[in-house]
Design a protein around this motif. Structure first.
Motif, PDB file in Angstrom:
ATOM      1  N   MET A 108     -15.091 -86.888  92.811  1.00  0.00           N
ATOM      2  CA  MET A 108     -16.028 -87.232  93.878  1.00  0.00           C
ATOM      3  C   MET A 108     -17.423 -86.702  93.543  1.00  0.00           C
ATOM      4  O   MET A 108     -17.581 -85.638  92.964  1.00  0.00           O
ATOM      5  CB  MET A 108     -15.571 -86.646  95.217  1.00  0.00           C
ATOM      6  CG  MET A 108     -14.233 -87.161  95.694  1.00  0.00           C
ATOM      7  SD  MET A 108     -12.873 -86.302  94.842  1.00  0.00           S
ATOM      8  CE  MET A 108     -11.465 -87.188  95.534  1.00  0.00           C
ATOM      9  N   CYS A 109     -18.424 -87.480  93.939  1.00  0.00           N
ATOM     10  CA  CYS A 109     -19.804 -87.144  93.580  1.00  0.00           C
ATOM     11  C   CYS A 109     -20.741 -87.577  94.693  1.00  0.00           C
ATOM     12  O   CYS A 109     -20.710 -88.722  95.123  1.00  0.00           O
ATOM     13  CB  CYS A 109     -20.174 -87.843  92.270  1.00  0.00           C
ATOM     14  SG  CYS A 109     -21.905 -87.679  91.808  1.00  0.00           S
ATOM     15  N   GLU A 110     -21.554 -86.647  95.160  1.00  0.00           N
ATOM     16  CA  GLU A 110     -22.510 -86.961  96.226  1.00  0.00           C
ATOM     17  C   GLU A 110     -23.849 -87.421  95.663  1.00  0.00           C
ATOM     18  O   GLU A 110     -24.688 -87.940  96.399  1.00  0.00           O
ATOM     19  CB  GLU A 110     -22.707 -85.750  97.141  1.00  0.00           C
ATOM     20  CG  GLU A 110     -23.465 -86.070  98.408  1.00  0.00           C
ATOM     21  CD  GLU A 110     -23.376 -85.002  99.480  1.00  0.00           C
ATOM     22  OE1 GLU A 110     -24.386 -84.793 100.182  1.00  0.00           O
ATOM     23  OE2 GLU A 110     -22.308 -84.375  99.618  1.00  0.00           O
ATOM     24  N   ASP A 161     -11.362 -78.850  93.361  1.00  0.00           N
ATOM     25  CA  ASP A 161     -12.475 -78.737  92.421  1.00  0.00           C
ATOM     26  C   ASP A 161     -13.105 -80.107  92.217  1.00  0.00           C
ATOM     27  O   ASP A 161     -12.406 -81.094  91.937  1.00  0.00           O
ATOM     28  CB  ASP A 161     -11.987 -78.211  91.074  1.00  0.00           C
ATOM     29  CG  ASP A 161     -11.481 -76.785  91.155  1.00  0.00           C
ATOM     30  OD1 ASP A 161     -12.254 -75.911  91.578  1.00  0.00           O
ATOM     31  OD2 ASP A 161     -10.315 -76.548  90.776  1.00  0.00           O
ATOM     32  N   THR A 162     -14.419 -80.181  92.357  1.00  0.00           N
ATOM     33  CA  THR A 162     -15.162 -81.435  92.165  1.00  0.00           C
ATOM     34  C   THR A 162     -16.305 -81.174  91.179  1.00  0.00           C
ATOM     35  O   THR A 162     -17.458 -81.003  91.583  1.00  0.00           O
ATOM     36  CB  THR A 162     -15.719 -81.960  93.505  1.00  0.00           C
ATOM     37  OG1 THR A 162     -16.468 -80.918  94.149  1.00  0.00           O
ATOM     38  CG2 THR A 162     -14.595 -82.406  94.422  1.00  0.00           C
ATOM     39  N   LEU A 187     -23.754 -83.977  90.015  1.00  0.00           N
ATOM     40  CA  LEU A 187     -24.245 -84.536  88.756  1.00  0.00           C
ATOM     41  C   LEU A 187     -24.562 -86.018  88.912  1.00  0.00           C
ATOM     42  O   LEU A 187     -23.828 -86.747  89.585  1.00  0.00           O
ATOM     43  CB  LEU A 187     -23.190 -84.380  87.649  1.00  0.00           C
ATOM     44  CG  LEU A 187     -22.680 -82.977  87.337  1.00  0.00           C
ATOM     45  CD1 LEU A 187     -21.716 -83.029  86.153  1.00  0.00           C
ATOM     46  CD2 LEU A 187     -23.819 -82.014  87.059  1.00  0.00           C
ATOM     47  N   ASP A 188     -25.642 -86.470  88.272  1.00  0.00           N
ATOM     48  CA  ASP A 188     -25.846 -87.907  88.170  1.00  0.00           C
ATOM     49  C   ASP A 188     -25.045 -88.414  86.980  1.00  0.00           C
ATOM     50  O   ASP A 188     -24.410 -87.650  86.258  1.00  0.00           O
ATOM     51  CB  ASP A 188     -27.330 -88.269  88.074  1.00  0.00           C
ATOM     52  CG  ASP A 188     -28.015 -87.693  86.835  1.00  0.00           C
ATOM     53  OD1 ASP A 188     -27.308 -87.267  85.890  1.00  0.00           O
ATOM     54  OD2 ASP A 188     -29.262 -87.673  86.805  1.00  0.00           O
ATOM     55  N   LYS A 189     -25.047 -89.735  86.749  1.00  0.00           N
ATOM     56  CA  LYS A 189     -24.202 -90.289  85.700  1.00  0.00           C
ATOM     57  C   LYS A 189     -24.609 -89.811  84.305  1.00  0.00           C
ATOM     58  O   LYS A 189     -23.762 -89.633  83.430  1.00  0.00           O
ATOM     59  CB  LYS A 189     -24.226 -91.818  85.754  1.00  0.00           C
ATOM     60  CG  LYS A 189     -23.170 -92.414  86.663  1.00  0.00           C
ATOM     61  CD  LYS A 189     -21.759 -92.177  86.111  1.00  0.00           C
ATOM     62  CE  LYS A 189     -20.692 -92.836  86.965  1.00  0.00           C
ATOM     63  NZ  LYS A 189     -20.501 -92.167  88.251  1.00  0.00           N
ATOM     64  N   ALA A 190     -25.896 -89.605  84.082  1.00  0.00           N
ATOM     65  CA  ALA A 190     -26.320 -89.095  82.781  1.00  0.00           C
ATOM     66  C   ALA A 190     -25.746 -87.703  82.543  1.00  0.00           C
ATOM     67  O   ALA A 190     -25.267 -87.389  81.448  1.00  0.00           O
ATOM     68  CB  ALA A 190     -27.842 -89.070  82.696  1.00  0.00           C
ATOM     69  N   ALA A 191     -25.766 -86.870  83.569  1.00  0.00           N
ATOM     70  CA  ALA A 191     -25.216 -85.522  83.450  1.00  0.00           C
ATOM     71  C   ALA A 191     -23.701 -85.554  83.298  1.00  0.00           C
ATOM     72  O   ALA A 191     -23.112 -84.665  82.668  1.00  0.00           O
ATOM     73  CB  ALA A 191     -25.613 -84.681  84.658  1.00  0.00           C
TER      74      ALA A 191
END
Length: 240
Positions: free
Chosen positions: A129-131, A163-164, A169-173
């Motif tokens: 998951m990513c905000e 754990d996420t 992170l953005d997609k590049a990261a």
């Protein structure tokens, strides 16, 4: 080092990165996947490819990689009217969310994963998951995950940790994290073996991987890869 983790593993870029992240940190890593009637069901085949290859990328990873659990969650697809589970064009719904949002998906995934982890004696649940790059999906928000962790711990009388590693992170990261934990070989495995495209297209190979190149997932992945390459002058992947 904590002893064990259960990774929510779809066969996509994010979950493959999370799997590698877990293998670099835990003594035993198991995986769990869900067949919920998704149109991009080809990701389930990609899971097998990645699971068969990822253990050889680093010392001890093959020994740490444990059992894979597949859950039939077809009922979710049956009750969902979304562009990921029904034959409809991808669009923005009246509530402002993209119609690729499957209500309750991550809530169910994590609840079922916790039930499996309970039985297997596993404490850590790992999800992608990513905000930062999350298309507005409310079940990808950090507050949602933290609240669910509390609920699962109360309801099962355990001390699970969700754990996420990609949350901020953005997609590049995310591409960068993959290189850091698994090197160029992991990046190449993600490029060639993982699947993110919402349409399930595996006929077009781009420099960032397979996909239609037009759906939101493809555009996000392509932009992230381009930014990753531009930020990281030392990257020497196979495709130039």
């Amino acid at each position: 080092m904590s002893r064990s983790a259960l990774v929510l593993f779809s066969g996509g870029q994010d979950s493959t990165t999370c799997l590698a992240w877990a293998l670099s940190r835990f003594e035993r890593v198991e995986t769990i996947g869900f067949d919920y009637g998704q149109k991009h069901i080809v990701e389930m085949t990609c899971r097998d490819t990645i699971l068969g290859r990822i253990g050889g990328l680093r010392a001890n990873w093959s020994e740490r990689l444990g059992e894979d659990h597949l859950i039939d969650l077809g009922i979710l697809g049956q009750i969902s009217e979304t562009a990921l589970t029904q034959d409809m064009a991808i669009a923005i719904a009246e509530d402002g969310l993209p119609n690729t949002f499957v209500p309750g998906r991550n809530l169910l995934f994590l609840t079922l994963a916790a039930a499996v982890a309970y039985r297997r004696g596993i404490r850590h649940l790992v999800g992608g998951m990513c905000e930062t790059d999350f298309s507005g999906y409310p079940d990808c928000r950090d507050d949602t995950i933290k609240a669910l962790q509390v609920t699962l711990n109360l309801g099962m009388d355990k001390r699970f940790v969700i754990d996420t590693p990609l949350m901020w992170l953005d997609k590049a990261a995310t591409w960068q994290l993959a290189e850091e934990v698994g090197g160029t070989n992991l990046v190449d495995l993600i490029l060639e073996g993982s699947h993110t495209c919402y349409t399930g297209d595996r006929s077009h190979l781009h420099d960032w991987g397979y996909g239609c190149g037009e759906c939101p997932a493809c555009r996000l992945r392509a932009k992230g890869y381009e930014n990753f390459r531009s930020r990281n002058a030392t990257f020497t992947g196979r495709r130039e």
